[in-house]
Design a protein around this motif. Structure first.
Motif, short mmCIF file in Angstrom:
data_model
loop_
_atom_site.label_atom_id
_atom_site.label_comp_id
_atom_site.label_asym_id
_atom_site.label_seq_id
_atom_site.Cartn_x
_atom_site.Cartn_y
_atom_site.Cartn_z
N GLY A 95 42.93 56.52 50.91
CA GLY A 95 43.01 55.43 49.95
C GLY A 95 43.89 55.82 48.78
N PRO A 96 43.79 55.04 47.71
CA PRO A 96 42.86 53.94 47.48
C PRO A 96 43.35 52.62 48.06
N PHE A 97 42.43 51.65 48.13
CA PHE A 97 42.79 50.30 48.55
C PHE A 97 41.85 49.31 47.89
N GLY A 98 42.17 48.03 48.01
CA GLY A 98 41.32 46.99 47.45
C GLY A 98 41.92 46.35 46.22
N SER A 99 41.57 45.09 45.99
CA SER A 99 42.16 44.32 44.89
C SER A 99 41.10 43.73 43.95
N LEU A 100 39.88 44.28 43.98
CA LEU A 100 38.84 43.79 43.08
C LEU A 100 38.99 44.48 41.72
N THR A 101 40.17 44.31 41.15
CA THR A 101 40.53 44.96 39.89
C THR A 101 40.62 43.91 38.79
N LEU A 102 40.47 44.36 37.56
CA LEU A 102 40.42 43.45 36.42
C LEU A 102 41.76 42.77 36.21
N HIS A 103 41.73 41.45 36.00
CA HIS A 103 42.96 40.70 35.76
C HIS A 103 43.60 41.13 34.43
N ASN A 104 44.90 40.94 34.33
CA ASN A 104 45.65 41.43 33.18
C ASN A 104 45.70 40.47 32.01
N GLU A 105 45.30 39.23 32.22
CA GLU A 105 45.37 38.23 31.14
C GLU A 105 44.14 38.41 30.24
N ARG A 106 44.30 39.23 29.19
CA ARG A 106 43.17 39.68 28.39
C ARG A 106 42.46 38.55 27.65
N ALA A 107 43.14 37.44 27.42
CA ALA A 107 42.53 36.31 26.72
C ALA A 107 41.48 35.61 27.59
N ARG A 108 41.53 35.83 28.90
CA ARG A 108 40.57 35.21 29.80
C ARG A 108 39.41 36.15 30.07
N PRO A 109 38.18 35.74 29.80
CA PRO A 109 37.02 36.60 30.05
C PRO A 109 36.83 36.88 31.54
N ALA A 110 36.07 37.93 31.83
CA ALA A 110 35.70 38.27 33.20
C ALA A 110 34.19 38.14 33.33
N ILE A 111 33.74 37.44 34.37
CA ILE A 111 32.31 37.35 34.67
C ILE A 111 32.10 38.02 36.02
N PHE A 112 31.37 39.13 36.02
CA PHE A 112 31.07 39.89 37.23
C PHE A 112 29.69 39.48 37.74
N ILE A 113 29.60 39.27 39.06
CA ILE A 113 28.33 38.95 39.70
C ILE A 113 28.08 40.01 40.77
N ALA A 114 27.03 40.81 40.57
CA ALA A 114 26.74 41.91 41.49
C ALA A 114 25.35 41.76 42.06
N GLY A 115 25.24 41.93 43.37
CA GLY A 115 23.95 41.97 44.03
C GLY A 115 23.71 43.37 44.56
N GLY A 116 22.67 44.04 44.05
CA GLY A 116 22.33 45.37 44.53
C GLY A 116 23.46 46.36 44.39
N ILE A 117 23.81 47.01 45.50
CA ILE A 117 24.82 48.07 45.47
C ILE A 117 26.22 47.50 45.27
N GLY A 118 26.35 46.18 45.23
CA GLY A 118 27.63 45.56 44.86
C GLY A 118 28.05 45.88 43.44
N ILE A 119 27.19 46.58 42.70
CA ILE A 119 27.52 46.98 41.33
C ILE A 119 28.63 48.03 41.29
N THR A 120 28.87 48.75 42.37
CA THR A 120 29.72 49.94 42.31
C THR A 120 31.15 49.69 41.79
N PRO A 121 31.89 48.69 42.28
CA PRO A 121 33.24 48.52 41.73
C PRO A 121 33.23 48.13 40.26
N PHE A 122 32.19 47.42 39.84
CA PHE A 122 32.12 46.97 38.45
C PHE A 122 31.76 48.13 37.51
N MET A 123 31.05 49.14 38.02
CA MET A 123 30.80 50.33 37.20
C MET A 123 32.11 50.98 36.81
#
Length: 240
Positions: A95-123
């Protein structure tokens, strides 16, 4: 993608039935917060080639000097082999691979929704954003059955105290099975909870990660409250 050898440096339990594994980080290994790797166990350890490889989101942030994954310890050939793998032993990562990365438009908020171990990329994303003092509003809806099952909950609470731009909204949906006190939310992530979370936020981008059923349900609920598919990014966690 690059393939390299790394050593297992430590393991720890981070919630009931969930373990984190800490690996050496190669000096030239670069990635973005929210990305993943394939972890490849030696064939002799994994018993057969079909159970030798597994994809994991990285828990650690790019500024940290190790590579960390976390997983539910299901009774599978791979998980049994990983649990018994010796400290100091070598594995391969790709790796690495995957596109679950934070968007670059800082004026737009990010809302993360994690279920259980889905928390890992958001950590990884939240650690890096807090380290960089990123001027971007972020909200995390984190659903677990019980506090005992919620990996990294204490750290997330600490990050929310450190980072004025980050709001943590955890919910525990089976508190009748818990031995711990809980004063927070106990509902499933519903249209009402999402509307309340979105209130006052201008054009947020949504991220959902967790079991396939949860991710599909979240996309449907988000559509119902008027969120366009272009503003939803998701990742389904199979076999975690």
């Amino acid at each position: 993608m690059n393939t390299c050898q790394v050593r297992l440096q430590a393991r720890e339990e981070v919630a009931g039935g969930t373990m984190a594994f800490h690996f050496q980080r190669p000096t030239d290994f670069a990635f973005k917060a929210g990305q993943a790797i394939d972890l490849i166990l030696p064939a002799a350890v994994a018993a057969d080639g079909a159970n030798q490889r597994h994809a994991f989101s990285l828990v650690n942030a790019p500024f940290e000097n190790e590579l960390v994954i976390a997983t539910r310890m299901r009774d599978s050939v791979f998980k049994r082999a990983l649990k018994m793998f010796p400290i100091g032993g070598q594995v391969e990562i790709e790796g690495p691979f995957g596109s679950l990365t934070l968007h670059n438009e800082r004026a737009r908020p990010a809302i993360f929704i994690a279920g259980g171990i889905g928390i890992t990329p958001f950590m990884s994303v939240l650690r890096q954003a807090t380290h960089d003092r990123l001027p971007q509003e972020m909200v995390l809806l984190y659903s677990n059955r019980r506090p005992e099952d919620a990996a990294f909950l204490l750290e997330l609470q600490n990050l929310a105290r450190q980072n004025a731009n980050f709001q943590l909204l955890p919910t525990m949906t089976e508190m009748d099975k818990s031995d711990r006190p809980w004063q927070g939310e106990t509902s499933h992530i519903s249209k009402e909870l999402l509307r309340k979370t979105m209130n006052g936020l201008q054009k947020p981008v949504f991220y959902a990660a967790g079991p396939p059923g949860l991710v599909a349900a979240m996309r449907e609920v988000l559509n119902r409250v008027g969120v366009n598919d272009d503003d939803i990014r998701s990742e389904e966690f199979y076999g975690y």
